[in-house]
Design an enzyme around this catalytic site. Structure first.
Site, PDB file in Angstrom:
ATOM      1  N   LEU A  58      -8.378  -0.513   3.285  1.00  0.00           N
ATOM      2  CA  LEU A  58      -7.323  -1.981   2.805  1.00  0.00           C
ATOM      3  C   LEU A  58      -8.470  -3.496   2.728  1.00  0.00           C
ATOM      4  O   LEU A  58      -8.502  -3.932   2.944  1.00  0.00           O
ATOM      5  CB  LEU A  58      -6.812  -1.798   4.258  1.00  0.00           C
ATOM      6  CG  LEU A  58      -5.198  -2.241   4.372  1.00  0.00           C
ATOM      7  CD1 LEU A  58      -4.634  -1.870   3.466  1.00  0.00           C
ATOM      8  CD2 LEU A  58      -4.779  -2.090   5.598  1.00  0.00           C
ATOM      9  N   ASP A  59      -7.504  -3.804   1.405  1.00  0.00           N
ATOM     10  CA  ASP A  59      -7.756  -4.920   0.248  1.00  0.00           C
ATOM     11  C   ASP A  59      -7.089  -6.892   1.571  1.00  0.00           C
ATOM     12  O   ASP A  59      -6.338  -6.021   1.834  1.00  0.00           O
ATOM     13  CB  ASP A  59      -6.921  -5.337  -0.596  1.00  0.00           C
ATOM     14  CG  ASP A  59      -7.218  -3.953  -1.201  1.00  0.00           C
ATOM     15  OD1 ASP A  59      -8.516  -3.409  -1.878  1.00  0.00           O
ATOM     16  OD2 ASP A  59      -6.435  -3.228  -2.827  1.00  0.00           O
TER      17      ASP A  59
END
Length: 320
Positions: A58-59
């Site tokens: 997840l960025d």
């Protein structure tokens, strides 16, 4: 010896916290600004766990569901990563960036803004199985190198379209400059690419301004926990958070059919031996199954013509 040197010697001589065999899942509601790798390291420290990993990056600019596997749960990570994902994301109209999100610099702009009817008319073209070109700043490998590494060095990155499945894409709300969407999609789908391509098709350009992942496979916001909540619990557990703060390993496999065996059968599988299920009560199944002993996960096995062939063995206590 100076007082400062003595303090350093005492500090270096202090024993490191002993790591433990901890098995289960943490469904972390990751905050904005934290990398997935850092989140795993924090959870590993809080539980004093020997082994940990996550089920899908997840960025840093995104928040939401980051499933983190501890111990034996790491063996089930692929089954979570293959599951459906859900997102809520905001598209900012008028600018396309080189990263397709707010972190990059602007590469194209427009004064045009889309009307609601135009957005609604376009969305069916983005559902089902479609071809999608991943963002240039992505983890996809090109000749052994990550695309984002090449892009950061200024290289021209050309990625080929890939087939992805978007089950649902819905416009939730909008202002003149922004629109909030919800999406459900399969493995390999890039929400940043959806925003980029929506903007291009609408003739106004666009990028992801905010992104929140709300589901990964069997995990969602309802069974998630925040980092602050875990830190508070950890302050009262100096030897590491207890197993009761984890979801069982088997939670990751809820979409798989299960087969119950007795202790003799579980022992055979644990030794790498196959076993035949006989009798009229034997299940009629094919493919990968979760093998259970008295409600406890003991193995992943391939079920073929009534015979179980072990693929992964789990060494779990009472919580499986």
């Amino acid at each position: 010896m100076t007082e400062e040197a003595e303090v350093r010697i005492v500090a270096s001589a202090a024993p490191r916290p002993k790591k433990r065999d901890v098995n289960g899942w943490v469904v972390l509601d990751k905050p904005v600004g934290m990398t997935s790798t850092h989140a795993v390291a924090v959870i590993k420290r809080l539980f004093r766990a020997r082994k940990a990993g996550h089920a899908g990056t997840l960025d840093p600019l995104a928040s939401g569901i980051l499933p983190i596997a501890l111990g034996e749960a790491t063996k089930t990570v692929p089954y979570v990563m293959d599951g459906r994902k859900a997102y809520a994301f905001t598209v900012a109209w008028g600018e396309e960036t080189n990263t397709d999100d707010a972190e990059g610099h602007v590469v194209a702009s427009s004064d045009e803004r889309p009307e609601p009817d135009a957005i609604a008319e376009l969305l069916p073209r983005f559902t089902g199985t479609i071809l999608q070109v991943p963002p240039k700043f992505s983890a996809i490998k090109i000749d052994g190198e990550r695309a984002y590494d090449r892009a950061r060095e200024g290289e021209a990155v050309e990625l080929q379209p890939r087939a992805v499945t978007i089950e649902q894409l819905r416009l939730v709300s909008r202002t003149e400059d922004r629109a909030l969407f919800e999406a459900e999609c399969g493995k390999g789908t890039y929400v940043r690419a959806i925003a980029r391509d929506l903007g291009r098709n609408l003739g106004c350009f666009g990028h992801v301004a905010a992104l929140r992942r709300t589901r990964v496979g069997p995990f969602n916001l309802h069974n998630s926990v925040t980092l602050d909540a875990l830190e508070t619990l950890a302050s009262e557990a100096p030897d590491g958070l207890p197993d009761t703060a984890l979801l069982p390993v088997a939670t990751a496999l809820c979409d798989l059919p299960s087969v119950a065996v007795d202790r003799t059968g579980a022992g055979r599988l644990a030794r790498g031996q196959s076993m035949l299920l006989r009798g009229r009560d034997a299940p009629v199944l094919e493919g990968t199954v979760a093998v259970m002993l008295a409600g406890r996960l003991v193995a992943l096995a391939e079920f073929d013509r009534g015979e179980l062939h072990p693929k992964r063995i789990f060494n779990l206590g009472e919580r499986g």
